[in-house]
Design a protein around this motif. Structure first.
Motif, PDB file in Angstrom:
ATOM      1  N   HIS A  55      35.016  56.929 107.515  1.00  0.00           N
ATOM      2  CA  HIS A  55      33.871  56.569 108.358  1.00  0.00           C
ATOM      3  C   HIS A  55      32.776  57.630 108.254  1.00  0.00           C
ATOM      4  CE1 HIS A  55      31.753  54.827 111.762  1.00  0.00           C
ATOM      5  NE2 HIS A  55      31.675  56.035 112.284  1.00  0.00           N
ATOM      6  N   PHE A  56      33.163  58.917 108.299  1.00  0.00           N
ATOM      7  CA  PHE A  56      32.188  60.003 108.183  1.00  0.00           C
ATOM      8  C   PHE A  56      31.504  59.995 106.812  1.00  0.00           C
ATOM      9  CE2 PHE A  56      31.135  64.340 106.876  1.00  0.00           C
ATOM     10  CZ  PHE A  56      30.168  64.633 107.829  1.00  0.00           C
ATOM     11  N   LEU A  57      32.274  59.797 105.748  1.00  0.00           N
ATOM     12  CA  LEU A  57      31.690  59.793 104.405  1.00  0.00           C
ATOM     13  C   LEU A  57      30.755  58.593 104.209  1.00  0.00           C
ATOM     14  CD1 LEU A  57      34.754  60.937 102.268  1.00  0.00           C
ATOM     15  CD2 LEU A  57      32.765  62.299 102.960  1.00  0.00           C
ATOM     16  N   ARG A  62      25.060  56.801 103.779  1.00  0.00           N
ATOM     17  CA  ARG A  62      23.985  55.962 104.311  1.00  0.00           C
ATOM     18  C   ARG A  62      22.806  56.780 104.823  1.00  0.00           C
ATOM     19  NH1 ARG A  62      27.934  53.803 107.313  1.00  0.00           N
ATOM     20  NH2 ARG A  62      26.995  54.628 109.217  1.00  0.00           N
ATOM     21  N   LYS A  63      23.061  57.915 105.471  1.00  0.00           N
ATOM     22  CA  LYS A  63      22.022  58.600 106.244  1.00  0.00           C
ATOM     23  C   LYS A  63      21.545  59.942 105.690  1.00  0.00           C
ATOM     24  CE  LYS A  63      22.008  55.587 109.630  1.00  0.00           C
ATOM     25  NZ  LYS A  63      20.857  54.822 109.998  1.00  0.00           N
ATOM     26  N   LEU A  64      22.357  60.612 104.880  1.00  0.00           N
ATOM     27  CA  LEU A  64      21.987  61.953 104.412  1.00  0.00           C
ATOM     28  C   LEU A  64      21.513  61.919 102.966  1.00  0.00           C
ATOM     29  CD1 LEU A  64      24.863  64.005 106.048  1.00  0.00           C
ATOM     30  CD2 LEU A  64      22.602  63.478 106.967  1.00  0.00           C
ATOM     31  N   GLU A  65      20.637  62.850 102.632  1.00  0.00           N
ATOM     32  CA  GLU A  65      20.021  62.845 101.307  1.00  0.00           C
ATOM     33  C   GLU A  65      20.856  63.527 100.232  1.00  0.00           C
ATOM     34  OE1 GLU A  65      15.990  64.202 101.295  1.00  0.00           O
ATOM     35  OE2 GLU A  65      15.521  63.139 103.132  1.00  0.00           O
ATOM     36  N   GLY A  66      21.731  64.445 100.580  1.00  0.00           N
ATOM     37  CA  GLY A  66      22.511  65.170  99.581  1.00  0.00           C
ATOM     38  C   GLY A  66      23.648  64.331  99.041  1.00  0.00           C
TER      39      GLY A  66
END
Length: 94
Positions: A55-57, A62-66
């Protein structure tokens, strides 16, 4: 995972089968893709499918650029019987 509130303890999660999970996440820096950065994630999760980590990954992607490079997972089921021995009439735990 059961909803965490003031009455949900780490011990209760362990009784429900959760174990402490640590993930070392390597990801590429958004502005410098040739550089890798490390992020450590730690949470109680269920092996071997690790729904909390997945779920975290998914959130990360979806939300982080890195962009993710690799993920290394370590899991410990901390709730286990202790071995007790007596040495010179004193108890020691192993």
């Amino acid at each position: 995972m059961p909803a965490r509130n003031s009455s949900t303890s780490d011990f209760a999660l362990q009784l429900a089968g959760y174990g402490l999970t640590t993930a070392t996440i390597l990801y590429r820096m958004p502005d410098h893709r040739h550089l890798l950065q490390t992020f450590i994630w730690q949470h109680y999760d269920l092996a071997p499918h690790f729904p909390e980590l997945r779920h975290f990954l998914a959130f990360w992607q979806r939300k982080l650029e890195g962009p993710l490079h690799s993920v290394t997972v370590a899991h410990a089921c901390l709730l286990k019987p202790a071995e007790i021995r007596t040495i010179d009439d004193a108890f020691t735990f192993h």
